[in-house]
Design a protein around this motif. Structure first.
Motif, PDB file in Angstrom:
ATOM      1  N   VAL A 201       0.821  -1.124  -0.118  1.00 46.49           N
ATOM      2  CA  VAL A 201       0.080   0.160  -0.042  1.00 46.49           C
ATOM      3  C   VAL A 201       0.905   1.121   0.128  1.00 46.49           C
ATOM      4  O   VAL A 201       0.333   2.286  -0.707  1.00 46.49           O
ATOM      5  CB  VAL A 201      -1.061  -0.091   1.145  1.00 46.49           C
ATOM      6  CG1 VAL A 201      -1.950   1.267   1.349  1.00 46.49           C
ATOM      7  CG2 VAL A 201      -1.761  -1.280   1.251  1.00 46.49           C
ATOM      8  N   PRO A 302      -5.248   3.398  -2.449  1.00 45.90           N
ATOM      9  CA  PRO A 302      -5.630   2.912  -1.198  1.00 45.90           C
ATOM     10  C   PRO A 302      -6.932   3.089  -0.962  1.00 45.90           C
ATOM     11  O   PRO A 302      -7.596   4.013  -1.395  1.00 45.90           O
ATOM     12  CB  PRO A 302      -4.553   3.773  -0.588  1.00 45.90           C
ATOM     13  CG  PRO A 302      -3.571   4.505  -1.268  1.00 45.90           C
ATOM     14  CD  PRO A 302      -4.137   4.502  -2.893  1.00 45.90           C
ATOM     15  N   ARG A 303      -7.363   2.100  -0.060  1.00 50.63           N
ATOM     16  CA  ARG A 303      -8.570   2.049   0.835  1.00 50.63           C
ATOM     17  C   ARG A 303      -9.744   2.050  -0.268  1.00 50.63           C
ATOM     18  O   ARG A 303     -10.793   2.549  -0.344  1.00 50.63           O
ATOM     19  CB  ARG A 303      -8.730   3.461   1.467  1.00 50.63           C
ATOM     20  CG  ARG A 303      -7.777   3.422   2.745  1.00 50.63           C
ATOM     21  CD  ARG A 303      -8.222   4.627   3.514  1.00 50.63           C
ATOM     22  NE  ARG A 303      -8.085   5.856   2.922  1.00 50.63           N
ATOM     23  CZ  ARG A 303      -7.086   6.421   2.876  1.00 50.63           C
ATOM     24  NH1 ARG A 303      -5.854   5.827   3.358  1.00 50.63           N
ATOM     25  NH2 ARG A 303      -6.701   7.510   2.064  1.00 50.63           N
ATOM     26  N   SER A 304      -9.437   1.223  -1.605  1.00 51.74           N
ATOM     27  CA  SER A 304     -10.170   1.055  -2.536  1.00 51.74           C
ATOM     28  C   SER A 304     -10.523  -0.491  -2.437  1.00 51.74           C
ATOM     29  O   SER A 304      -9.520  -1.195  -2.376  1.00 51.74           O
ATOM     30  CB  SER A 304      -9.728   1.733  -3.726  1.00 51.74           C
ATOM     31  OG  SER A 304      -9.758   3.129  -3.646  1.00 51.74           O
ATOM     32  N   SER A 305     -11.546  -0.871  -3.285  1.00 49.33           N
ATOM     33  CA  SER A 305     -11.912  -2.258  -3.338  1.00 49.33           C
ATOM     34  C   SER A 305     -11.745  -2.392  -4.973  1.00 49.33           C
ATOM     35  O   SER A 305     -12.259  -1.720  -5.889  1.00 49.33           O
ATOM     36  CB  SER A 305     -13.200  -2.589  -3.084  1.00 49.33           C
ATOM     37  OG  SER A 305     -13.437  -2.550  -1.678  1.00 49.33           O
ATOM     38  N   ARG A 330      -9.658  -6.084  -0.951  1.00 54.20           N
ATOM     39  CA  ARG A 330      -9.681  -4.624  -0.503  1.00 54.20           C
ATOM     40  C   ARG A 330      -8.045  -4.264  -0.660  1.00 54.20           C
ATOM     41  O   ARG A 330      -7.567  -4.966   0.120  1.00 54.20           O
ATOM     42  CB  ARG A 330     -10.179  -4.615   0.704  1.00 54.20           C
ATOM     43  CG  ARG A 330     -10.155  -3.152   1.429  1.00 54.20           C
ATOM     44  CD  ARG A 330     -11.297  -2.333   0.879  1.00 54.20           C
ATOM     45  NE  ARG A 330     -11.271  -0.847   1.499  1.00 54.20           N
ATOM     46  CZ  ARG A 330     -11.818   0.066   1.190  1.00 54.20           C
ATOM     47  NH1 ARG A 330     -12.808  -0.093   0.165  1.00 54.20           N
ATOM     48  NH2 ARG A 330     -11.846   1.025   2.033  1.00 54.20           N
ATOM     49  N   ASN A 332      -5.910  -2.312   0.934  1.00 58.52           N
ATOM     50  CA  ASN A 332      -5.683  -1.471   2.227  1.00 58.52           C
ATOM     51  C   ASN A 332      -4.398  -2.327   2.786  1.00 58.52           C
ATOM     52  O   ASN A 332      -3.896  -3.173   2.422  1.00 58.52           O
ATOM     53  CB  ASN A 332      -6.866  -1.624   2.861  1.00 58.52           C
ATOM     54  CG  ASN A 332      -6.896  -0.420   3.813  1.00 58.52           C
ATOM     55  OD1 ASN A 332      -5.858   0.255   4.171  1.00 58.52           O
ATOM     56  ND2 ASN A 332      -8.050  -0.511   4.571  1.00 58.52           N
ATOM     57  N   ARG A 333      -4.125  -1.488   4.031  1.00 56.86           N
ATOM     58  CA  ARG A 333      -3.090  -2.307   4.910  1.00 56.86           C
ATOM     59  C   ARG A 333      -3.248  -3.652   5.016  1.00 56.86           C
ATOM     60  O   ARG A 333      -4.373  -4.360   5.652  1.00 56.86           O
ATOM     61  CB  ARG A 333      -2.851  -1.276   5.965  1.00 56.86           C
ATOM     62  CG  ARG A 333      -1.785  -2.202   6.795  1.00 56.86           C
ATOM     63  CD  ARG A 333      -1.755  -1.012   8.295  1.00 56.86           C
ATOM     64  NE  ARG A 333      -0.689  -1.585   9.262  1.00 56.86           N
ATOM     65  CZ  ARG A 333      -1.089  -2.468  10.084  1.00 56.86           C
ATOM     66  NH1 ARG A 333      -2.351  -2.916  10.034  1.00 56.86           N
ATOM     67  NH2 ARG A 333      -0.116  -2.981  10.953  1.00 56.86           N
ATOM     68  N   GLN A 335      -3.830  -6.811   7.089  1.00 50.92           N
ATOM     69  CA  GLN A 335      -4.044  -7.050   8.460  1.00 50.92           C
ATOM     70  C   GLN A 335      -3.397  -8.329   8.736  1.00 50.92           C
ATOM     71  O   GLN A 335      -3.265  -9.207   8.207  1.00 50.92           O
ATOM     72  CB  GLN A 335      -5.632  -7.063   8.829  1.00 50.92           C
ATOM     73  CG  GLN A 335      -6.564  -5.870   8.235  1.00 50.92           C
ATOM     74  CD  GLN A 335      -6.162  -4.720   9.238  1.00 50.92           C
ATOM     75  OE1 GLN A 335      -5.611  -4.733  10.294  1.00 50.92           O
ATOM     76  NE2 GLN A 335      -6.098  -3.407   8.635  1.00 50.92           N
TER      77      GLN A 335
END
Length: 588
Positions: A201, A302-305, A330, A332-333, A335
């Motif tokens: 990301v 980032p923060r997109s699907s 997704r 994103n960072r 997890q």
């Protein structure tokens, strides 16, 4: 008093008049400027010569488009025009070397097949531009004269087909909105392919990997459709690959150019690249990777699907396309992966110089315990040395030490609901290639329910080696539950021994699976002999029927009645090549 000539000269050279002259069209301006130059030449003897000024060069008219000229010339030369419709054949008679033009209008993007009953010379153009299409040609089979043109994806628009007969006779032309191999039997077969992604990301990068296709893998190429899902815009659903290509081309209307590049060439003719930069202003991209089964995508949001659709392109069947896999992710960072209680999980350490993070949460205990505890069991798979850090709120709560064998970690004073993280990484650069996997189990009880307890020293000792037998010993388990031991022997090949000689703690040691291994030699299981409360608690076993001059790898596993067995450190046995009698012994 000024003369008439001097008064006229003063008026022509005044700034307001020169400014007005500059707004007059070029032809008229040229004439007036010439008259001014003549007047200036007559007064050069009275005024000093001004310094030279660099005037801007006159722009050269753009070069004419030769391909568009040829297309327009063919339109003028061929007056015989015939409309062509999908699934409606056209029958005409042509004389030798007679020219004909067919016009086909498509309302939707579809695979297109155009068949000619007789061999002809043909050219195809798209949307009245100079872009000549080069569709794949198929020679008809025996008994079926003529040729066939195939466009795997024909965009909606107008197609001009210029035909010249090679000989006199009747000609049948029909256009079909389908691929010639649309009834290939494998298109309806089940085909499961996994798509794996790795997010970066911070760099706005993503690595996409997928499995090899089972359908003619030697002739299969791949195309990846990447769609960014925006809440304000409805998500597009593609039933076939041509719809994705049409949506991709419609995002950026292409102006007619002289390069002769077709809109389809942006997809089909683009060479495969290791990485592709996506346009953030577009929500749909089509990337063809050739035979490569991975692709680096850059400039993601980032923060997109994202929706990923994988299509296969069969090179031996005129670029027949088929859907292979689809997934939604997704960006994103990444997890941390959560660990489960009382379960032995196989975790992967990320690649070269990689670090992997896993998280777990202290569960609620009913009834509450006065002194809660948390135990961990860490098992490096290949006996490699890895470094483990236990963190809570970015603070290290357990001293990080390198481990290379099954290790227990005990935490006292933990509270229900607290979240911890475990960070795994190779201890040094030399262990990077081997330190790739680790097994982890955690429990909030004193013992693991389905895993036996291993002693602190898990070394297996070679006590005595004779001609065809060997006696081994190991420290017994401190577990007070009913326990059994299994001794498993593998035959080590003489060549490439270093690959097999390493201890593999993550191997499946269940009896049904062990006997299926390639180098399996012998196995026996028995109950525990010594009591866990005894002073020495040493277990011994004699291995029979060994071959002189051979080498073996011996494993000892501790087993409960339920659950997975846990192995000790492997022992390598080298048998003497010469044996005088049964009393000959060798000690190690």
């Amino acid at each position: 008093m000024l003369s008439g000539f001097e008064l006229l000269l003063l008026m022509l050279l005044s700034p307001p008049l020169l400014a007005e002259i500059s707004h007059i069209p070029l032809a008229r301006n040229r004439i007036l400027l010439d008259s001014v130059e003549l007047l200036q030449q007559s007064s050069q003897q009275q005024q000093p010569t001004p310094p030279p000024v660099d005037l801007p060069a006159t722009p050269v008219p753009p070069q004419r488009c030769l391909s568009l000229q040829r297309y327009r010339k063919m339109l003028k030369d061929i007056d015989d025009v015939e409309d062509l419709y999908v699934d409606v054949p056209v029958h005409i008679a042509l004389a030798e070397r007679q020219k004909k033009r067919f016009v086909l209008n498509l309302n939707d993007t579809t695979p297109l097949t155009i068949r000619f009953s007789a061999p002809v010379v043909r050219k195809m153009y798209f949307n009245q531009t100079g872009s000549a299409l080069r569709p794949a040609a198929i020679s008809s089979g025996p008994g079926v004269p003529g040729d066939t043109l195939v466009l795997p994806c024909a965009l909606r628009g107008q197609y001009d087909i210029f035909v010249q007969a090679r000989q006199s006779g009747a000609l049948k032309v029909d256009a079909l909105a389908q691929h010639p191999h649309h009834n290939w039997p494998l298109l309806n077969a089940t085909h499961r392919i996994a798509i794996r992604t790795q997010n970066r990301v911070r760099k706005r990068e993503m690595i996409v990997k997928w499995d090899r296709s089972k359908f003619d893998y030697h002739a299969m190429h791949y195309c990846l459709v990447i769609q960014r899902i925006v809440p304000e815009t409805p998500r597009l659903t593609f039933t076939h690959f041509c719809q994705a290509v049409a949506a991709f081309v419609d995002q950026r209307p292409l102006n007619p150019s002289c390069s002769g590049v077709s809109p389809l060439d942006l997809v089909w003719a683009a060479p495969p690249q290791r990485e592709r930069r996506l346009n953030p202003r577009q929500n749909l991209h089509v990337v063809c990777t050739g035979k490569r089964r991975q692709q680096m995508l850059r400039r993601l949001m980032p923060r997109s699907s994202y929706q990923l659709d994988l299509f296969g392109v069969h090179q031996k069947r005129q670029n027949l396309t088929m859907r292979l896999a689809t997934t939604q992710l997704r960006f994103n960072r990444t997890q941390p992966l959560a660990l489960r209680q009382q379960a032995l999980a196989l975790l992967k350490i990320g690649g070269q110089h990689g670090t992997q993070i896993y998280s777990f949460k202290v569960p609620q205990v009913d009834p509450p315990v006065e002194h809660p505890v948390m135990r961990h069991l860490l098992i490096p798979c290949s006996g490699s040395e890895i470094r483990v850090r236990l963190l809570r709120q970015r603070s290290e709560v357990w001293q990080s030490i390198p481990i290379f064998s099954p290790t227990y970690i005990r935490q006292n004073g933990v509270l229900p609901g607290q979240r911890y993280q475990m960070r795994f990484e190779p201890s040094n650069d030399d262990e990077t290639l081997r330190a790739q996997k680790v097994m982890v189990a955690l429990s909030n009880e004193a013992l693991f329910r389905t895993l036996p307890e291993l002693p602190k020293n898990i070394t297996v000792f070679n006590v005595r080696t004779r001609c065809n037998r060997a006696t081994i010993a190991w420290n017994g388990s401190p577990d007070e539950r009913e326990l059994s031991y299994c001794i498993i022997v593998f035959n080590l090949p003489q060549r490439n021994r270093s690959v097999v000689d390493a201890t593999n703690y993550c191997m499946d040691f269940s009896p049904k699976q062990v006997v299926q291994y390639r180098n399996f030699e012998w196995m026996t299981c028995r109950e525990r002999q010594q009591s866990p409360q005894s002073i020495d608690n040493i277990e011994t076993e004699t291995i029979l029927n060994l071959k002189p001059g051979s080498s073996y790898l011996a494993y000892v596993t501790a087993n409960l009645s339920m659950g997975k067995p846990l192995p000790y450190q492997a022992l390598t046995l080298h048998m003497a090549s010469q044996c005088l009698d049964e009393s000959h012994e060798s000690f190690y």
